[in-house]
Motif scaffolding. Sequence first.
Motif, PDB file in Angstrom:
ATOM      1  N   ALA B 127      45.521   6.803  36.179  1.00  0.00           N
ATOM      2  CA  ALA B 127      46.796   7.440  36.514  1.00  0.00           C
ATOM      3  C   ALA B 127      47.157   7.292  37.989  1.00  0.00           C
ATOM      4  O   ALA B 127      48.106   7.912  38.456  1.00  0.00           O
ATOM      5  CB  ALA B 127      46.748   8.911  36.141  1.00  0.00           C
ATOM      6  N   ASP B 128      46.420   6.446  38.727  1.00  0.00           N
ATOM      7  CA  ASP B 128      46.691   6.341  40.165  1.00  0.00           C
ATOM      8  C   ASP B 128      47.320   5.005  40.543  1.00  0.00           C
ATOM      9  O   ASP B 128      47.266   4.596  41.697  1.00  0.00           O
ATOM     10  CB  ASP B 128      45.390   6.551  40.959  1.00  0.00           C
ATOM     11  N   ILE B 129      47.936   4.326  39.583  1.00  0.00           N
ATOM     12  CA  ILE B 129      48.483   2.986  39.861  1.00  0.00           C
ATOM     13  C   ILE B 129      49.863   3.120  40.505  1.00  0.00           C
ATOM     14  O   ILE B 129      50.772   3.722  39.923  1.00  0.00           O
ATOM     15  CB  ILE B 129      48.572   2.157  38.567  1.00  0.00           C
ATOM     16  N   LYS B 130      50.006   2.565  41.701  1.00  0.00           N
ATOM     17  CA  LYS B 130      51.268   2.723  42.425  1.00  0.00           C
ATOM     18  C   LYS B 130      52.353   1.792  41.887  1.00  0.00           C
ATOM     19  O   LYS B 130      53.527   2.122  41.928  1.00  0.00           O
ATOM     20  CB  LYS B 130      51.057   2.458  43.924  1.00  0.00           C
ATOM     21  N   ASN B 131      51.936   0.599  41.432  1.00  0.00           N
ATOM     22  CA  ASN B 131      52.941  -0.374  40.966  1.00  0.00           C
ATOM     23  C   ASN B 131      52.910  -0.465  39.444  1.00  0.00           C
ATOM     24  O   ASN B 131      52.890  -1.553  38.876  1.00  0.00           O
ATOM     25  CB  ASN B 131      52.682  -1.748  41.579  1.00  0.00           C
ATOM     26  N   ILE B 132      52.932   0.683  38.803  1.00  0.00           N
ATOM     27  CA  ILE B 132      52.801   0.702  37.338  1.00  0.00           C
ATOM     28  C   ILE B 132      53.923  -0.117  36.695  1.00  0.00           C
ATOM     29  O   ILE B 132      55.071  -0.122  37.149  1.00  0.00           O
ATOM     30  CB  ILE B 132      52.806   2.150  36.806  1.00  0.00           C
ATOM     31  N   HIS B 133      53.566  -0.799  35.624  1.00  0.00           N
ATOM     32  CA  HIS B 133      54.504  -1.621  34.851  1.00  0.00           C
ATOM     33  C   HIS B 133      53.999  -1.568  33.425  1.00  0.00           C
ATOM     34  O   HIS B 133      52.790  -1.441  33.189  1.00  0.00           O
ATOM     35  CB  HIS B 133      54.492  -3.050  35.398  1.00  0.00           C
ATOM     36  N   HIS B 134      54.898  -1.685  32.475  1.00  0.00           N
ATOM     37  CA  HIS B 134      54.441  -1.561  31.088  1.00  0.00           C
ATOM     38  C   HIS B 134      53.537  -2.705  30.659  1.00  0.00           C
ATOM     39  O   HIS B 134      52.886  -2.609  29.631  1.00  0.00           O
ATOM     40  CB  HIS B 134      55.621  -1.408  30.134  1.00  0.00           C
ATOM     41  N   ARG B 135      53.450  -3.774  31.469  1.00  0.00           N
ATOM     42  CA  ARG B 135      52.514  -4.847  31.127  1.00  0.00           C
ATOM     43  C   ARG B 135      51.068  -4.334  31.085  1.00  0.00           C
ATOM     44  O   ARG B 135      50.233  -4.901  30.395  1.00  0.00           O
ATOM     45  CB  ARG B 135      52.624  -5.998  32.131  1.00  0.00           C
ATOM     46  N   PHE B 136      50.805  -3.269  31.864  1.00  0.00           N
ATOM     47  CA  PHE B 136      49.451  -2.724  31.876  1.00  0.00           C
ATOM     48  C   PHE B 136      49.041  -2.268  30.471  1.00  0.00           C
ATOM     49  O   PHE B 136      47.862  -2.310  30.131  1.00  0.00           O
ATOM     50  CB  PHE B 136      49.346  -1.532  32.850  1.00  0.00           C
ATOM     51  N   ALA B 137      49.979  -1.846  29.680  1.00  0.00           N
ATOM     52  CA  ALA B 137      49.653  -1.423  28.311  1.00  0.00           C
ATOM     53  C   ALA B 137      49.805  -2.575  27.321  1.00  0.00           C
ATOM     54  O   ALA B 137      48.877  -2.899  26.591  1.00  0.00           O
ATOM     55  CB  ALA B 137      50.535  -0.247  27.899  1.00  0.00           C
ATOM     56  N   TYR B 138      50.976  -3.239  27.329  1.00  0.00           N
ATOM     57  CA  TYR B 138      51.162  -4.244  26.272  1.00  0.00           C
ATOM     58  C   TYR B 138      50.273  -5.462  26.490  1.00  0.00           C
ATOM     59  O   TYR B 138      49.896  -6.143  25.531  1.00  0.00           O
ATOM     60  CB  TYR B 138      52.643  -4.613  26.092  1.00  0.00           C
ATOM     61  N   GLY B 139      49.915  -5.719  27.752  1.00  0.00           N
ATOM     62  CA  GLY B 139      48.989  -6.825  28.017  1.00  0.00           C
ATOM     63  C   GLY B 139      47.636  -6.584  27.361  1.00  0.00           C
ATOM     64  O   GLY B 139      47.009  -7.514  26.830  1.00  0.00           O
ATOM     65  N   LEU B 140      47.173  -5.340  27.384  1.00  0.00           N
ATOM     66  CA  LEU B 140      45.881  -5.011  26.762  1.00  0.00           C
ATOM     67  C   LEU B 140      45.990  -4.944  25.243  1.00  0.00           C
ATOM     68  O   LEU B 140      45.049  -5.276  24.522  1.00  0.00           O
ATOM     69  CB  LEU B 140      45.376  -3.664  27.295  1.00  0.00           C
ATOM     70  N   ILE B 141      47.155  -4.518  24.761  1.00  0.00           N
ATOM     71  CA  ILE B 141      47.332  -4.379  23.312  1.00  0.00           C
ATOM     72  C   ILE B 141      47.481  -5.746  22.642  1.00  0.00           C
ATOM     73  O   ILE B 141      47.035  -5.953  21.503  1.00  0.00           O
ATOM     74  CB  ILE B 141      48.574  -3.495  23.029  1.00  0.00           C
ATOM     75  N   GLY B 142      48.070  -6.701  23.382  1.00  0.00           N
ATOM     76  CA  GLY B 142      48.375  -8.020  22.815  1.00  0.00           C
ATOM     77  C   GLY B 142      47.216  -8.661  22.056  1.00  0.00           C
ATOM     78  O   GLY B 142      47.328  -8.921  20.841  1.00  0.00           O
TER      79      GLY B 142
END
Lengths: 400, 325
Positions: B127-142
């Motif tokens: 929860a400490d990511i300053k440049n959060i982007h939804h790629r952080f989730a969909y990249g892992l889900i892919g």
Amino acid sequence: MNTNKKYLSGYPDIIDTLHTLKEVIISNIVMIGQEPMELQVIKDDDVAIANRSPRAAMFSERIGALSSVDECTTDSDGNPVALIKGRSPGKKPIIVCAHLDTTIKDPEDPTLWVTDSVITGPGIADNTVSAGALASLPEILEVLNIHLESDLYIVGLSQSLGKKNLTSARQFIANWRHQPRGAVILEGIEIGRLNYYSLGMVRAEITCQIPAVTGWEHKGETNTIIIFNEIINRIMAIEVPQRPKTRINIGRLDAGLKYGDTALTGTMGFEVVSDSLAMVDAVYGKIEDIVESIAYESQVTMQLKKQSNVGAYSLGYNHPLVKSAVSVMEELNLKPKISSSESELAVFLARQIPTITVGLTHGENVHKENASVEIEPMFKGIAQIIGILLAIDGGVCDEN
Amino acid sequence: MKTKQWIQDNTYHYSQFNDIGALVDKKREKNLKISLCLPTLNEEKTIAKEIIIMRSELMHRFPLLDEIVVIDSGSTDNTREIAKSYGADVYLADDILPHIEKFKGKGENLWKAQYVLEGDIIVYIDADIKNIHHRFAYGLIGPLLLRDEVKYSKAFYDRPIAVDTSKLKPSGGGRVTELVIRPLFSLFTPQLAQIIQPLSGEYAGYREILEQLSFPLGYGIETSMLLDILGKWGIDIIAQVDLDKRIHRNQDTLSLGRMAFGIMQTFINRAEKMGLLSVADDLHHSMIQFSQSDENYSQDIHQIQLTERPPIITIPEYREKFGRS
């Protein structure tokens, strides 16, 4: 024309409905605002193929992916332009736009912070919050089930501020073949702001440099700060008239390096603003004379260069677009604050396009890295845009 | 060499999964639920942005996520209030399975999250990511959706670190990775040395895998997960995904030293169980560090216990809730 019409009466729950898009709007603000504005070279196989502003590209990406947007492109000046086609192809189009650039170049930390009530970070108030709201407009219209009669052009203006001298707006309008019905320009703050006229203005910079040579011909002043002091004294002595209302603002002075060293270079920025462009030119001419004479007297190198200029134009308070905007604001319990705007508004008004500039929300520290805007008032700010678009689409700009 | 083939087959860039609509279609086809878990402790500056962007992009625009849940260790700032205000389900870790002994730490939050989350796939993002982007989730889900054999995905980054509140340093992240865990993996489990950032805090996996893993409560959670997955199922069920830049808070060297201690503690414990090494005596649990003041050195002793939660599938309430026999 009945300018007391309730443009938002068909949308009694508009603020609540806009809240359903809160995450979308803030996401757009953050994702656009954290991208750098400066052009970056795009390479394909190590060959430069284009210069692109990452922020403008993100604006296009966000808006171009939406099914309700019929076309999305970037014009020759790098302005992202999206089109939502209207129901009546014969109607002239409506433009809604915001500038994408900010006054803070290369901030040390470009991150925007979000809490439950505030968004903070460089450029957020001028003008990232507007850029994000603008990029959300297709989804906002969709959720409100609004289908305009006119085509709606949504435009991110990429080169507006400072020395860029409203280049994007000038180019965009210059390339426009048909007269739009009207235009709305979005600025981040302050909500309630209503600009429908621009004063004549010139912004200019004086640079002063002490020559690094010696000899009898260079025995004048040896400190640029002293020289600027003299320039300021003489500018202050210029008599400016009460009518047409005219003023000179000296806004920037930068000279020298260290406390103990003589200042050998310096720059000074100023603007001349007047109801009359002729008066602006006359005062500017006097400042030109001052700079030229002091350069000779002090035997230093001085240059006076215009950075930007706009003409004096006004839609007039009685224009139905202005009256309608006031009505919309009153519907939303906003108190209109009327003032001039020497920005894109002047470019649009010069082309006789009925145009107003409005603000979106409250903010603080506008041009600092810790600038902030309040989230909640933004929904009224956006509702106000919808009301004004409905007014233009309903024909308030068509009668004049 | 098998590891070379693994890197070729199981290493991705997030942009390979940019067609989020296709991921949603695959999720529906497989009839899966996907949960995002954000473990927090005093993250009021970053939590809102993470929730807003994930909800906007992966719930509103593309319904890839079914829920976003914050598991909080007891923040003293406004983390929980802000998270709730943006629509996340928020739990205090202590309130989950309240009858069992309570511990603090990220590992505890991740372990307990399995009980409250509903998803068949669980995505963990710091929860400490300053440049959060939804790629952080969909990249892992892919890779989890598009490759049937992949059951666990791990992030890696080009990760600048925030040196102070205003300056970014373009490289220098991953010191513990390069000085501690990669040498250990190279010595004992070279297959895992192919994982570019084994300590990254973002990963996703199928519940059927995660529920069978023990969760150390301190620094060793990422290390133990990889070792246990390798031991139980082999490396082929793991994929790694380049999520581009991740900007996060920097930690000082002493903090990293304690992290390294905890990771080595976990590694040695696991390596012994796997028969990879034997330690003649019990390990100590004290990390000794020094600080200097007025030309005197003082000794700081930090107790770092290796405490683990068992696989959650062994907890009766969990088995009952999820129908595990």
